[in-house]
Design an enzyme around this catalytic site. Structure first.
Site, PDB file in Angstrom:
ATOM      1  N   GLU A  45       0.821  -1.207   0.000  1.00  0.00           N
ATOM      2  CA  GLU A  45       0.000   0.000   0.000  1.00  0.00           C
ATOM      3  C   GLU A  45       0.857   1.260   0.000  1.00  0.00           C
ATOM      4  OE1 GLU A  45      -3.481   1.920   2.919  1.00  0.00           O
ATOM      5  OE2 GLU A  45      -2.128   0.361   3.682  1.00  0.00           O
ATOM      6  N   LYS A 113      -9.349   2.651  -2.204  1.00  0.00           N
ATOM      7  CA  LYS A 113      -9.640   2.206  -0.837  1.00  0.00           C
ATOM      8  C   LYS A 113     -11.001   2.741  -0.391  1.00  0.00           C
ATOM      9  CE  LYS A 113      -7.152   1.729   3.572  1.00  0.00           C
ATOM     10  NZ  LYS A 113      -5.880   2.081   4.259  1.00  0.00           N
ATOM     11  N   TYR A 119      -8.231   5.872  13.453  1.00  0.00           N
ATOM     12  CA  TYR A 119      -8.000   5.556  14.862  1.00  0.00           C
ATOM     13  C   TYR A 119      -6.513   5.301  15.043  1.00  0.00           C
ATOM     14  CZ  TYR A 119      -8.179   0.923  12.728  1.00  0.00           C
ATOM     15  OH  TYR A 119      -7.964  -0.155  11.903  1.00  0.00           O
ATOM     16  N   CYS A 149      -5.676  -2.928   2.494  1.00  0.00           N
ATOM     17  CA  CYS A 149      -5.432  -2.882   3.943  1.00  0.00           C
ATOM     18  C   CYS A 149      -6.735  -2.937   4.739  1.00  0.00           C
ATOM     19  CB  CYS A 149      -4.596  -1.659   4.289  1.00  0.00           C
ATOM     20  SG  CYS A 149      -3.746  -1.785   5.895  1.00  0.00           S
ATOM     21  N   SER A 175       0.727  -1.871   7.334  1.00  0.00           N
ATOM     22  CA  SER A 175       0.203  -2.198   8.663  1.00  0.00           C
ATOM     23  C   SER A 175       1.328  -2.161   9.687  1.00  0.00           C
ATOM     24  CB  SER A 175      -0.453  -3.580   8.642  1.00  0.00           C
ATOM     25  OG  SER A 175      -0.993  -3.898   9.911  1.00  0.00           O
ATOM     26  N   GLY A 290      24.169   9.710  26.764  1.00  0.00           N
ATOM     27  CA  GLY A 290      24.711   9.741  28.111  1.00  0.00           C
ATOM     28  C   GLY A 290      24.558   8.376  28.749  1.00  0.00           C
ATOM     29  N   SER A 292      24.739   6.490  32.065  1.00  0.00           N
ATOM     30  CA  SER A 292      24.711   6.849  33.479  1.00  0.00           C
ATOM     31  C   SER A 292      25.139   5.734  34.407  1.00  0.00           C
ATOM     32  CB  SER A 292      23.294   7.279  33.862  1.00  0.00           C
ATOM     33  OG  SER A 292      22.414   6.161  33.797  1.00  0.00           O
ATOM     34  N   ILE A 295      19.951   1.344  34.155  1.00  0.00           N
ATOM     35  CA  ILE A 295      19.458   0.308  33.247  1.00  0.00           C
ATOM     36  C   ILE A 295      18.905   0.879  31.943  1.00  0.00           C
ATOM     37  CG2 ILE A 295      17.120   0.238  34.246  1.00  0.00           C
ATOM     38  CD1 ILE A 295      17.308  -2.873  33.916  1.00  0.00           C
ATOM     39  N   ASN A 373      17.879  19.731  38.857  1.00  0.00           N
ATOM     40  CA  ASN A 373      17.652  19.803  37.419  1.00  0.00           C
ATOM     41  C   ASN A 373      18.772  20.526  36.683  1.00  0.00           C
ATOM     42  OD1 ASN A 373      15.273  18.354  37.495  1.00  0.00           O
ATOM     43  ND2 ASN A 373      13.951  20.160  37.561  1.00  0.00           N
TER      44      ASN A 373
END
EC number: 6.3.5.1
Length: 552
Positions: A45, A113, A119, A149, A175, A290, A292, A295, A373
């Protein structure tokens, strides 16, 4: 009449707006089909422009150039199989999402189409006009129906095509991925096959476009809903499928039956492919981030290496006096394991200079979040300076939990051009790190084995902006926070629903408040890989100024 019909499927990766380049990709697929004696070569598409084009497709110059390119393709691909390719089609004051069938040097059919999705990430009602229910097109003496589609998610288009003579269905798609979407696609396509009694070819594109990743996974279903062909997810490829006419009509011969990976692997690969294509399609070659010792940055660094190779990733440790020795050790450890360039840039002197500059203005005021900050914003400033100097795109590393409640510093650690884990909750960050340590695939450019030190995974999360700081000083434990956020964000549940599920009402109300007041930060945040149906940006669009609070 012919007893065999070969379709060449191009599970291909267009580049948005690269009309000339996409036409060349289409011609290359057509040449592969011609060499394989195909009757029809099919592309996905809106391939000539790229998908999802948003308002770009409304520009008349874009529409004209796309149509010109398709006409030129028809001329260049005249001597061989028919070519089917998606693109915009302007007719007077109307604009359609169309599927062009090219043969013998001209456009022989235009499928328009009918059902326009409006949505999640889709705004097709804003962009396109709805085409009429139409009939099949002929390739030789074989009649093919192509619901585009969304058209294949409803009964009427496929049934109209079957009733007007289609002998099989070819569904071109743009999709995009979210977890478990493949099962939904398959269920809808099986329904179309059962209803019409026709074989169905589902062709999806691959590749990243901004936040979205198109995951391929094209397949063919025979009458009864039986799987004949399953192509791999995410891989760009050309495949030839053969339909054979029997006493009861057409069936597809059995072909490749690729195994689909589990959701954890698919999510991780989306993060990798999204970053890889965002870099390739925007022209960047290298990234920096960065590092640190925490994780989130560890996972982003690993994704970057898997996407781009260690030689294209720069990691920078920017410690302050609050950075723990374990974080220093862990950051250096993962940098060595990944094999990336590693810089050490302390910010203590810069922080003191800023503090001294502001001292006359802040005299007599209590120190606190502002001073914390300043550290994050200094890091953002220094990383952006390096990005400018070295021509490397800065990656930001906030997970979905932090992005949701604003646990990030705007113009600080939110600085960056892309965020691979923007739609990944913190609890899933932990799961993903463990999965990556245990698994390696050939599409990963990084090393195998335990690339993320267990010490990073196991230690309590901390921003390290003040002595002995832990995330849980400011937020609920992540398993509780993520459970509430999944209900409020992903499921649009009420406060009362969360309380009924067992969460403390005061905690839910606090999370809801943080969610709403952080909208302005998300509005200015970097794009990131979409993993769910409620990713922040196109999936979830809330006003910045908003006094609503749920009192249920």
């Amino acid at each position: 009449m012919a007893d065999k019909f070969r379709v060449t499927l191009a599970q291909a990766n267009p580049v948005m707006g690269d009309i000339e380049g996409n036409a060349a990709r289409a011609k290359s697929a057509w040449e592969a089909g011609k060499a394989a004696d195909a009757d029809l070569v099919a592309l996905p598409e809106m391939f000539i422009l790229g998908y999802n084009p948003q308002d770009l497709v409304m520009k008349p110059a874009v529409q004209a150039q796309c149509f010109e390119a398709i006409n030129q393709l028809a001329l260049e691909c005249a001597d061989g199989p028919a070519l089917a390719i998606g693109g915009p089609y302007a007719d007077g004051d109307q604009l359609f999402n169309a599927y062009f069938i090219l043969n013998n040097g001209k456009i022989i059919s235009k499928q328009l189409k009918h059902h326009l999705p409006n949505y999640n990430v889709f705004d097709e009602v804003r962009l396109f006009d709805s085409g009429p229910l139409g009939g099949p097109y002929a390739v030789g003496n074989t009649r093919v129906g192509s619901p585009i589609c969304e058209d294949a998610w409803y009964e009427d288009v496929a049934e109209t095509l079957q009733e007007t003579g289609a002998e099989f269905l070819l569904v071109p798609n743009g999709s995009p991925y979210y977890r478990d979407k493949f099962d939904r696609r398959m269920a809808h396509m099986v329904a179309r096959v059962i209803e019409t009694g026709l074989p169905l070819i589902y062709l999806n594109m691959v590749g990243g476009q901004d936040d979205q990743v198109f995951d391929g996974g094209s397949f063919v279903l025979n009458p009864g809903g039986h799987l004949a062909v399953q192509l791999p997810v995410f891989d760009e490829m050309i495949a030839h499928v053969d339909l054979v006419r029997g006493p009861e009509g057409w069936v597809c011969e059995q072909g490749e039956r690729a195994l689909l990976p589990a959701g954890e692997e698919q999510d991780y690969r989306v993060c990798v492919e999204a970053l890889r294509d965002y870099m390739r399609k925007t022209g960047f070659k290298k990234v920096l981030l960065g590092l640190s010792g925490g994780i989130d940055s560890a996972l982003v660094a690993t994704i970057a290496v898997d996407a781009l190779g260690a030689e294209n990733v720069r990691c920078v440790m920017l410690p302050s006096e609050y950075t723990s020795q374990s974080s220093l050790d862990d950051a250096e450890d993962i940098a060595k394991r990944l094999g990336v360039h590693y810089d050490y840039v302390p910010i203590r002197e810069s922080r003191q200079a800023v503090t001294n500059t502001l001292a006359p203005l802040f005299e007599g005021l209590e120190t606190g979040l502002t001073e914390e900050n300043i550290q994050s914003r200094l890091r953002g400033l220094l990383l952006m300076a390096m990005s400018n100097k070295f021509g490397e795109m800065l990656l930001t590393t906030g997970n979905k939990s932090e992005v949701a409640v604003g646990y990030a510093t705007i113009y600080g650690d939110m600085n960056g051009g892309y965020n691979p884990i923007k739609d990944m909750y913190k609890t899933r960050v932990f799961e993903t790190c463990r999965w990556r340590n245990d698994n390696h695939r050939d599409w990963m450019q990084g090393p195998a084995g335990e690339v993320i030190p267990v010490s990073i995974i196991d230690k309590p999360p901390s921003a390290e902006l003040r002595p002995d700081q832990k995330d849980e000083d400011s937020l609920p434990p992540y398993d509780i926070l993520d459970g509430i956020l999944e209900m409020l964000v992903d499921q649009e549940k009420s406060v009362a629903d969360c309380v009924e599920a067992g969460y403390d009402r005061a905690t839910v109300k606090r999370v809801e408040h943080l969610l709403y007041i952080s909208e302005y930060k998300r509005f200015q945040s970097a794009p990131g890989a979409r993993l769910s149906k409620k990713a922040f940006w196109l999936d979830r669009r809330y006003p910045i100024v908003n006094r609503f609070r749920d009192e249920s």
